[in-house]
Design a protein around this motif. Sequence first.
Motif, mmCIF file in Angstrom:
data_model
loop_
_atom_site.group_PDB
_atom_site.id
_atom_site.type_symbol
_atom_site.label_atom_id
_atom_site.label_comp_id
_atom_site.label_asym_id
_atom_site.label_seq_id
_atom_site.Cartn_x
_atom_site.Cartn_y
_atom_site.Cartn_z
ATOM 1 N N ILE A 12 35.522 115.113 -62.878
ATOM 2 C CA ILE A 12 35.371 114.235 -61.595
ATOM 3 C C ILE A 12 36.783 113.823 -60.715
ATOM 4 O O ILE A 12 37.638 113.201 -61.467
ATOM 5 N N LYS A 13 36.992 114.448 -59.631
ATOM 6 C CA LYS A 13 38.345 113.991 -58.941
ATOM 7 C C LYS A 13 38.649 112.690 -58.818
ATOM 8 O O LYS A 13 37.792 111.877 -58.713
ATOM 9 N N GLY A 14 39.673 112.330 -59.185
ATOM 10 C CA GLY A 14 40.371 110.779 -59.200
ATOM 11 C C GLY A 14 39.972 110.068 -60.673
ATOM 12 O O GLY A 14 40.536 109.123 -60.865
ATOM 13 N N SER A 15 39.528 110.905 -61.574
ATOM 14 C CA SER A 15 39.586 110.121 -62.944
ATOM 15 C C SER A 15 40.677 110.229 -63.585
ATOM 16 O O SER A 15 41.926 110.819 -63.569
ATOM 17 N N ILE B 295 36.354 113.119 -69.988
ATOM 18 C CA ILE B 295 37.609 112.337 -69.841
ATOM 19 C C ILE B 295 37.640 111.313 -70.955
ATOM 20 O O ILE B 295 36.789 110.530 -71.097
ATOM 21 N N HIS B 296 38.656 111.210 -71.916
ATOM 22 C CA HIS B 296 38.958 110.537 -72.847
ATOM 23 C C HIS B 296 39.249 108.981 -72.781
ATOM 24 O O HIS B 296 38.839 108.256 -73.633
ATOM 25 N N LYS B 297 39.700 108.686 -71.641
ATOM 26 C CA LYS B 297 40.022 107.302 -71.377
ATOM 27 C C LYS B 297 38.466 106.692 -70.395
ATOM 28 O O LYS B 297 38.245 107.323 -69.376
ATOM 29 N N ARG B 298 38.367 105.450 -70.530
ATOM 30 C CA ARG B 298 37.156 104.888 -70.061
ATOM 31 C C ARG B 298 37.522 104.272 -68.890
ATOM 32 O O ARG B 298 38.840 103.840 -68.724
ATOM 33 N N SER B 299 37.133 104.311 -67.876
ATOM 34 C CA SER B 299 37.463 103.960 -66.526
ATOM 35 C C SER B 299 36.193 103.949 -65.583
ATOM 36 O O SER B 299 35.319 104.710 -65.565
ATOM 37 N N ILE B 300 35.935 103.281 -64.614
ATOM 38 C CA ILE B 300 35.232 103.215 -63.212
ATOM 39 C C ILE B 300 36.023 104.345 -62.303
ATOM 40 O O ILE B 300 36.996 103.818 -61.696
ATOM 41 N N VAL B 301 35.370 105.285 -62.044
ATOM 42 C CA VAL B 301 35.954 106.381 -61.012
ATOM 43 C C VAL B 301 35.822 105.999 -59.815
ATOM 44 O O VAL B 301 36.608 105.980 -58.820
ATOM 45 N N LYS B 302 34.392 105.411 -59.338
ATOM 46 C CA LYS B 302 34.280 105.185 -57.997
ATOM 47 C C LYS B 302 32.958 104.254 -58.070
ATOM 48 O O LYS B 302 31.918 104.260 -58.928
ATOM 49 N N GLU B 303 33.136 103.081 -57.106
ATOM 50 C CA GLU B 303 31.848 102.341 -56.879
ATOM 51 C C GLU B 303 31.423 102.352 -55.428
ATOM 52 O O GLU B 303 32.017 102.757 -54.626
ATOM 53 N N GLY B 304 29.965 102.350 -55.321
ATOM 54 C CA GLY B 304 29.256 102.629 -54.089
ATOM 55 C C GLY B 304 29.318 101.431 -53.330
ATOM 56 O O GLY B 304 29.767 100.175 -53.712
ATOM 57 N N ILE C 275 30.444 105.514 -60.800
ATOM 58 C CA ILE C 275 30.666 106.533 -61.646
ATOM 59 C C ILE C 275 31.774 106.016 -62.795
ATOM 60 O O ILE C 275 32.722 105.615 -62.465
ATOM 61 N N MET C 276 31.154 106.199 -63.951
ATOM 62 C CA MET C 276 31.970 105.821 -65.223
ATOM 63 C C MET C 276 32.211 106.807 -66.175
ATOM 64 O O MET C 276 31.301 107.600 -66.695
ATOM 65 N N ASN C 277 33.370 107.056 -66.250
ATOM 66 C CA ASN C 277 33.878 107.705 -67.496
ATOM 67 C C ASN C 277 33.914 106.847 -68.684
ATOM 68 O O ASN C 277 34.633 105.946 -68.822
ATOM 69 N N ILE C 278 32.962 107.061 -69.647
ATOM 70 C CA ILE C 278 32.632 106.420 -70.853
ATOM 71 C C ILE C 278 33.620 106.222 -71.936
ATOM 72 O O ILE C 278 33.943 105.253 -72.587
ATOM 73 N N GLY C 279 34.441 107.239 -71.756
ATOM 74 C CA GLY C 279 35.676 107.377 -72.944
ATOM 75 C C GLY C 279 35.315 107.890 -74.053
ATOM 76 O O GLY C 279 34.238 107.534 -74.620
ATOM 77 N N SER C 280 36.382 108.573 -75.043
ATOM 78 C CA SER C 280 36.013 109.040 -76.256
ATOM 79 C C SER C 280 35.531 107.958 -77.150
ATOM 80 O O SER C 280 36.225 106.980 -77.303
ATOM 81 N N MET C 281 34.670 108.611 -78.299
ATOM 82 C CA MET C 281 34.630 107.582 -79.627
ATOM 83 C C MET C 281 35.650 107.654 -80.556
ATOM 84 O O MET C 281 35.854 106.732 -81.463
ATOM 85 N N SER C 282 36.395 108.621 -80.448
ATOM 86 C CA SER C 282 37.638 108.950 -81.394
ATOM 87 C C SER C 282 38.865 109.340 -80.842
ATOM 88 O O SER C 282 38.888 110.220 -79.584
ATOM 89 N N SER C 283 40.034 108.825 -81.009
ATOM 90 C CA SER C 283 41.495 109.471 -80.621
ATOM 91 C C SER C 283 41.657 110.869 -80.873
ATOM 92 O O SER C 283 41.010 111.199 -82.048
ATOM 93 N N ILE C 284 42.252 111.651 -80.137
ATOM 94 C CA ILE C 284 42.437 113.080 -80.712
ATOM 95 C C ILE C 284 43.976 113.504 -80.838
ATOM 96 O O ILE C 284 44.163 114.053 -82.038
ATOM 97 N N SER C 285 44.755 112.899 -80.074
ATOM 98 C CA SER C 285 46.307 113.388 -80.249
ATOM 99 C C SER C 285 47.130 112.291 -79.234
ATOM 100 O O SER C 285 46.430 111.614 -78.633
#
Length: 362
Positions: free
Chosen positions: A158-161, A190-199, A206-216
């Motif tokens: 999603i653009k802007g994530s 997208i591994h980082k939790r954030s709000i991408v866009k609000e109406g 639109i929310m990227n909920i973020g990963s349940m575990s770290s990767i690297s």
Amino acid sequence: MSRLLMYTDVHCSRTSSILPPYSNEGSIYTTRLQMIIDSFKWMYETADRYQIDTIINLGDLFDKNHLKCDELTAVSDCYKLSHGIPEIHIVGNHELLDEDKNFYATSILKNYSFIKIYDHPDVINDEISVLPYMNYKNISYDLLDSIDNKILLSHIDIKGSSVRSGYDLTCGVDPEFLLMNFDKVFNGHIHKRSIVKEGSDSDKYIMNIGSMSSISFADSNTYIPGITVFDTKTNDVQFIENPYTILFRKFTADSVSELDKIFSNLDKKFRYVLCVTCPYEKRSDIDDYINSRCENNEILIVAYKICTTINSHMLTPDNDIVRQFNLSTDIKSDFISFIKSDEGSKQIKYPIDKVIDVLEEV
């Protein structure tokens, strides 16, 4: 389907980055696999505590489309911990072997009666639609319109994530298109939790909920992985940190005292994998300091590496070859040229423009 528990991007694998390929905890599994099993146990217990109706995996349960026997056994142990709550899984990009989705690693979960897998865009009910991973260039307005609904569960670019501090996706699906068809979008990938866009309506986002575990170390340097609980009746949303995750953190310290201040601000309830950059002449002192903190169990450090900086005045005449290499070779430019070539483009899993964007940040 009122109370949802959502998680994403577990990236189940034997190990990752500099995590040791073994466990010091008496487990038959590697450190990473045991961390994933512990995380699933905690997740299922949390689902019971919050009286969850449906558990949703937003993609990339596995890190690759081919699996090792210990990874399969670990995942089997994860789902043995289930208390029978129905689950929805959508297919992520890491699990795919082919773009047509004839083969993907997540298909192994079809053997579980409580799990439903979605590998193509679909409408689940009069509230929820799903959009598994697709190249964002193939996600048209007509496709989105065909699955129009109140809520979208997705694994897409999603653009802007916000990927990490200072870097947002410059490519991907236009968030405005998504909000034209859905009130809420909960996205994995997208591994980082954030709000991408609000109406314009505060209940649309639109929310990227973020990963349940770290990767690297490529993950955000401040993000703490976890799960998201959402109530479709009240629209209440809650993020819960995963206490079993191992956090990857990068620091720069010019001295032991500076690193000591950094360590004093770490949350001691988590385990860490560290990358510390320091002046070359301080590397031994930094190494001794980290080892002492490990021995005293003051900070739970699973693994660490030390990177050093060298000033040009430290080079001697014997380093002429090194100096010539540094002046005449631009590794990043050479690599970008390679991935733009026909041969290189075949080796890249993600869109080439996205890879180049990341390289430009390095």
